[in-house]
Design an enzyme around this catalytic site. Structure first.
Site, PDB file in Angstrom:
ATOM      1  N   ASP A  18      74.492  18.145 -24.977  1.00  0.00           N
ATOM      2  CA  ASP A  18      75.227  17.364 -23.986  1.00  0.00           C
ATOM      3  C   ASP A  18      76.130  16.370 -24.709  1.00  0.00           C
ATOM      4  O   ASP A  18      75.682  15.661 -25.606  1.00  0.00           O
ATOM      5  CB  ASP A  18      74.253  16.594 -23.085  1.00  0.00           C
ATOM      6  CG  ASP A  18      73.628  17.508 -22.041  1.00  0.00           C
ATOM      7  OD1 ASP A  18      74.057  18.672 -21.950  1.00  0.00           O
ATOM      8  OD2 ASP A  18      72.721  17.058 -21.325  1.00  0.00           O
ATOM      9  N   ASP A  24      74.241  26.656 -11.014  1.00  0.00           N
ATOM     10  CA  ASP A  24      73.010  25.879 -10.817  1.00  0.00           C
ATOM     11  C   ASP A  24      72.502  26.217  -9.424  1.00  0.00           C
ATOM     12  O   ASP A  24      73.252  26.132  -8.454  1.00  0.00           O
ATOM     13  CB  ASP A  24      73.302  24.373 -10.864  1.00  0.00           C
ATOM     14  CG  ASP A  24      73.864  23.934 -12.206  1.00  0.00           C
ATOM     15  OD1 ASP A  24      73.652  24.645 -13.200  1.00  0.00           O
ATOM     16  OD2 ASP A  24      74.532  22.876 -12.259  1.00  0.00           O
TER      17      ASP A  24
END
Lengths: 251, 195
Positions: free
Chosen positions: A11, A130
């Site tokens: 990330d 997602d």
């Protein structure tokens, strides 16, 4: 024989890694390039950089970061997060990214998938999905799983494939962060119904979870973050165990 | 040594430039005919769709220049496919250097093939000190079947050409610039051991 891939995910915010990483051998724990080099040397098959910068300036830093990663790293890498136009993708690929991953922008404007595929080819367009299982139905979510859509996971995945995406990165919001294993039932359904590679994401906690997602979940690749960053799992040991279970890996 | 990477607007050429840099050499990106002709080594990259890449080559006249080159030329991925007789992708003619037709993988396997596969039946100095069955990285939906010019094979649904060679022309379906240490060795072989 084509091998199953192990993909650490980093990330990135304003060009730096976020979520602490526990690498004592890093000179600079926030430097994504240094971390990427270590992963490349220790057996990662591919890397994903997920940009969570909220500002324009952060995004510009991302393009520079991609260039620095390409300079040092000798394995393929994908860049995702906030990509919403052909121009965004162009600069990232020009700077040396092998693939880009799009998520919310594809849901809002599915034609973007076709446009990107036409310009850059299927092989470099990954669509990240997602989804959360609610009352037995898998519903696609946006904004890191916070906002539900009306889309069913399997219908959307099929549409994504038909529009030409080369690969799907599926994260189960029910499993993400639990360390209880991947969403193998949904993954197996995706892998059977579709004819493009599926990357499993969300739920990695121990080595057997990877074995399960490759066997039961029929995944082509598995992505994880914290178990690698905090050295709970070493990629080398993971791959040796997969090999012992007759799962093809690059050792 | 002068190394030129042909820049015709198709491909992730930055990665190849960096990979060569990591080996201690410098490569120039160019679409200039004179510069390409004068290079000691030429790399012909390519990602994307075959027929539109061929259009770009024709538009810049590179389609007639490349087959005439006398120095070692290395086509990578789509670059290799374009050096073949034709491609099913967009039904296009290729440069006709390799006498083989590029076709699509059958539906019995996932397409594109993405990831690390093995190379075997290695038959060239390009693979000096590379062991049989080493892993290399590939991303492709179309392939060149095994033919007399095959110098490495890979297996995905069928055995196909992972690399081709004819005279001074080499092609790899895989990406040496993304294939870790094995890929670096192959690139180095092309730069150092192929003359």
């Amino acid at each position: 024989m084509l091998t199953k891939r192990i993909i650490p995910c980093l990330d990135i915010k304003n060009g730096r890694t976020v979520k602490g990483v526990n690498f004592v051998d890093l000179r600079d724990a926030g430097d994504p390039v240094e971390l990427a080099e270590i992963y490349a040397k220790t057996g990662a098959d591919e890397l994903v950089f997920l940009d969570i910068s909220a500002t324009e300036e952060g995004r510009r830093t991302l393009a520079d970061l991609v260039l620095r990663v390409a300079e040092k790293v000798n394995i393929p890498f994908t860049v995702g997060g906030g990509i919403s136009s052909v121009e965004d993708v162009d600069i990232l690929l020009q700077n040396g990214a092998d693939k880009v991953s799009i998520n919310s922008s594809a849901v809002k404007n599915p034609q973007l998938i076709n446009d990107l595929v036409a310009k850059f080819g299927s092989q470099c367009i990954v669509v990240a999905i997602d989804a959360k299982e609610i009352d037995g139905e898998w519903i696609v979510h946006l904004v890191g799983g916070k906002v539900p859509t009306k889309l069913n996971l399997f219908n959307w995945a099929k549409e994504v494939e038909e529009r030409g995406a080369g690969e799907i990165l599926f994260t189960s919001m029910n499993h993400d962060g639990t360390k209880n294993g991947f969403a193998n039932e949904a993954l197996a359904k995706l892998s059977t119904e579709l004819n493009i590679p599926i990357i499993a994401s969300g739920g990695a906690g121990k080595i057997s979870h990877f074995t399960d997602t490759f066997i039961d979940g029929k995944a082509d690749a598995a992505l994880a973050a914290s178990v690698f960053h905090f050295k709970e799992i070493s990629i080398k040991e993971l791959k040796e165990e997969l090999h012992r279970n007759a799962i093809p890996v690059r050792l | 040594m002068k190394i030129v990477i042909i820049d015709y607007g198709a491909g992730n050429i930055q990665s190849i430039k960096f990979a060569i840099q990591r080996l201690g050499y410098e490569a120039v990106l160019s679409h200039d005919v004179k510069e390409i002709k004068e290079a000691d080594k030429v790399i012909f990259p390519g990602v994307g769709e075959a027929s539109s890449a061929m259009k770009k080559l024709r538009a810049s006249k590179l389609d007639s220049i490349i087959p005439e080159l006398k120095q070692p030329v290395l086509g990578i991925c789509l670059g290799m496919q374009l050096m073949c007789k034709s491609s099913q992708e967009g039904n296009t003619l290729g440069l006709g250097i390799f006498d083989v037709e590029v076709v699509k993988f059958p539906k019995t396997v996932k397409v594109p093939q993405i990831g690390w596969n093995q190379i075997s039946n290695l038959k060239s100095k390009l693979f000096k000190e590379v062991k049989e069955n080493e892993h290399i990285y590939l991303v492709h939906s179309y392939y060149a079947p095994v033919c007399k010019e095959t110098i490495a094979q890979s297996d995905y649904a069928i055995n196909y050409s992972a690399a081709l060679q004819k005279d001074n022309f080499f092609g790899t379906q895989f990406h040496p610039e993304k294939s870790s240490l094995v890929g670096e060795r192959i690139l180095k072989n092309f730069l150092v051991h192929i003359n």
